[in-house]
Enzyme design. Structure first.
Site, PDB file in Angstrom:
ATOM      1  N   ALA A 178     -70.027 -40.591  42.305  1.00 25.41           N
ATOM      2  CA  ALA A 178     -70.174 -39.401  43.154  1.00 25.41           C
ATOM      3  C   ALA A 178     -71.336 -38.549  42.674  1.00 25.41           C
ATOM      4  CB  ALA A 178     -68.876 -38.598  43.164  1.00 25.41           C
ATOM      5  N   ASP A 179     -71.469 -38.388  41.368  1.00 23.67           N
ATOM      6  CA  ASP A 179     -72.606 -37.661  40.809  1.00 23.67           C
ATOM      7  C   ASP A 179     -73.921 -38.361  41.144  1.00 23.67           C
ATOM      8  OD1 ASP A 179     -71.481 -35.431  39.573  1.00 23.67           O
ATOM      9  OD2 ASP A 179     -71.049 -36.496  37.724  1.00 23.67           O
ATOM     10  N   LEU A 180     -73.978 -39.658  40.894  1.00 21.46           N
ATOM     11  CA  LEU A 180     -75.222 -40.396  41.082  1.00 21.46           C
ATOM     12  C   LEU A 180     -75.651 -40.415  42.543  1.00 21.46           C
ATOM     13  CD1 LEU A 180     -74.480 -43.349  38.647  1.00 21.46           C
ATOM     14  CD2 LEU A 180     -76.081 -41.469  38.271  1.00 21.46           C
TER      15      LEU A 180
END
Length: 406
Positions: A178-180
């Protein structure tokens, strides 16, 4: 001269989603100034072990996690909680094309570093905020964490072994997807906003949320659900509609076998000295194999265990059966294709050692991304930036340092 070497980026983000975005921009030549807290800096600097080793082989203070997302940037330490520090950041913002931040909703407003405050001094500014849940909605005030968002956004409902099998249950991804992916979407959004600015002179505000991205990136699983109104389930490494299309353990490791038709199935079992399975009416066609996967898969698993990973890959590739190894990271970086594509890059580090990093995977004929410099040490470029960008003299820099502002 990179494709984005004309851009100045002020990076107030920490951890992963924001730094991943700004590293993309830096790889294409943008001048990215990473604003960090004096004395501590980005949280990920301490997310170790493992740590970068210096020229003598000793651990430095630079965690490998931090190294993953901060290549090609310059580090300036500044206390943004102080009025003097806020003034410095505003001066830099006035000279910047883009600001990226991932503070909690509204937190930068009290420092005068929110979009409205900076837009007043730089009307064409592109300002990107990255949060867990966005600037609006009932969850906006909540802190957002990748692991939690993977669960809330549906990813873990379709990832993991089937509940009826050993080890079954929801599973997160092995990296912070999700961050990436939010970092990648933010990169696209910033470039789109800059294209609009270049045509119209108008800056804009970008509101990126981890939850939004996690939901969006489920792609066909979303549309499968919306079309059928039936929630998809976890299948582990198997396929709901094709058999065999999954992982198998060999005598010395794991492989993926992706049989797409009945002819490939015949070649697969022939390679395993079990040609009779292709003639068995229970397994001769894919619909029959799907219906009887619980009978067939254990037979195939026993067959595959009789040979090594390399033997299976060689035989199946020769027969035209889609397959591939499940490599460990040592095997990944020893792979001749990975090496030929230049995916590892070693950059000299101020510690005297080498920062071993993964190169940007984008290949371009005229303006490819470049790995120019290792992730900076904390505050490495503070004085240089203040002199170069803001024309501060030695006395002013010394005063800021004495006051703990930088």
């Amino acid at each position: 001269m990179g494709a984005l070497s004309h851009l100045r980026i002020l990076d107030l983000s920490r951890v992963l989603a924001g730094p991943w975005c700004t590293q993309n921009l830096a790889d294409f030549g943008a001048d990215v100034i990473k604003i960090e807290r004096p004395g501590s800096g980005d949280d990920t600097r301490r997310w170790g072990p493992p740590y970068l080793r210096d020229g003598a082989g000793n651990d430095t203070a630079e965690a490998a996690y931090y190294l993953a997302a901060n290549r090609n940037k310059r580090s300036l330490t500044i206390d943004i909680a102080s009025p003097a520090g806020q003034a410095v950041v505003r001066e830099l913002a006035a000279q910047s094309d883009v600001v990226v931040e991932n503070y909690k909703v509204g937190q930068l407003r009290k420092y005068g570093l929110d979009y409205d405050s900076l837009k007043a001094i730089k009307p064409d500014l592109v300002y990107c905020s990255i949060t867990g849940f966005g600037q609006t909605g009932p969850y906006a005030p909540r802190a957002g964490y990748d692991f939690i968002v993977q669960g809330m956004g549906g990813f873990m409902s379709i990832t993991g072994e089937r509940d009826t099998l050993p080890g079954g249950g929801p599973q997160k991804a092995g990296v912070a997807i999700a961050d990436l992916m939010t970092g990648m979407y933010a990169t696209v959004a910033i470039l789109a906003a800059l294209a609009h600015r270049d045509r119209t002179g108008e800056g804009q505000y970008i509101d990126m949320a981890l939850l939004d991205v996690q939901v969006a990136m489920l792609a066909n699983m979303n549309t499968n659900f919306l079309a059928s109104e039936r929630a998809p389930v976890r299948w582990g490494n198997a396929h709901p509609n094709i058999v065999p299309y999954q992982t198998f353990e060999t005598s010395d490791g794991w492989i993926i076998v992706a049989v797409g038709n009945d002819g490939q199935f015949r070649k697969f079992v022939e390679a395993g000295q079990r040609p009779e399975l292709a003639d068995d009416p229970r397994f001769a066609t894919n619909p029959e194999r799907v219906r009887r996967r619980d009978v067939l898969v254990p037979i195939l698993a026993d067959m595959v265990r009789q040979k090594s990973k390399a033997q299976w890959i060689d035989q199946l590739e020769a027969a035209g059966v889609p397959c591939g190894p499940i490599n460990t990271l040592p095997e990944v970086f020893d792979n001749p294709q990975v090496q030929a594509r230049g995916l590892r890059v070693d950059l000299p580090h101020p510690s005297g050692g080498q920062a071993r990093l993964v190169n940007n995977p984008i290949k371009m004929s005229a303006t490819p991304p470049q790995a120019e410099s290792a992730p900076p040490t904390l505050g490495q470029h503070t004085e240089a930036i203040l002199r170069e960008r803001l024309a501060y003299d030695d006395a002013r820099i010394a005063a800021l340092r004495a006051a703990g502002i930088i």
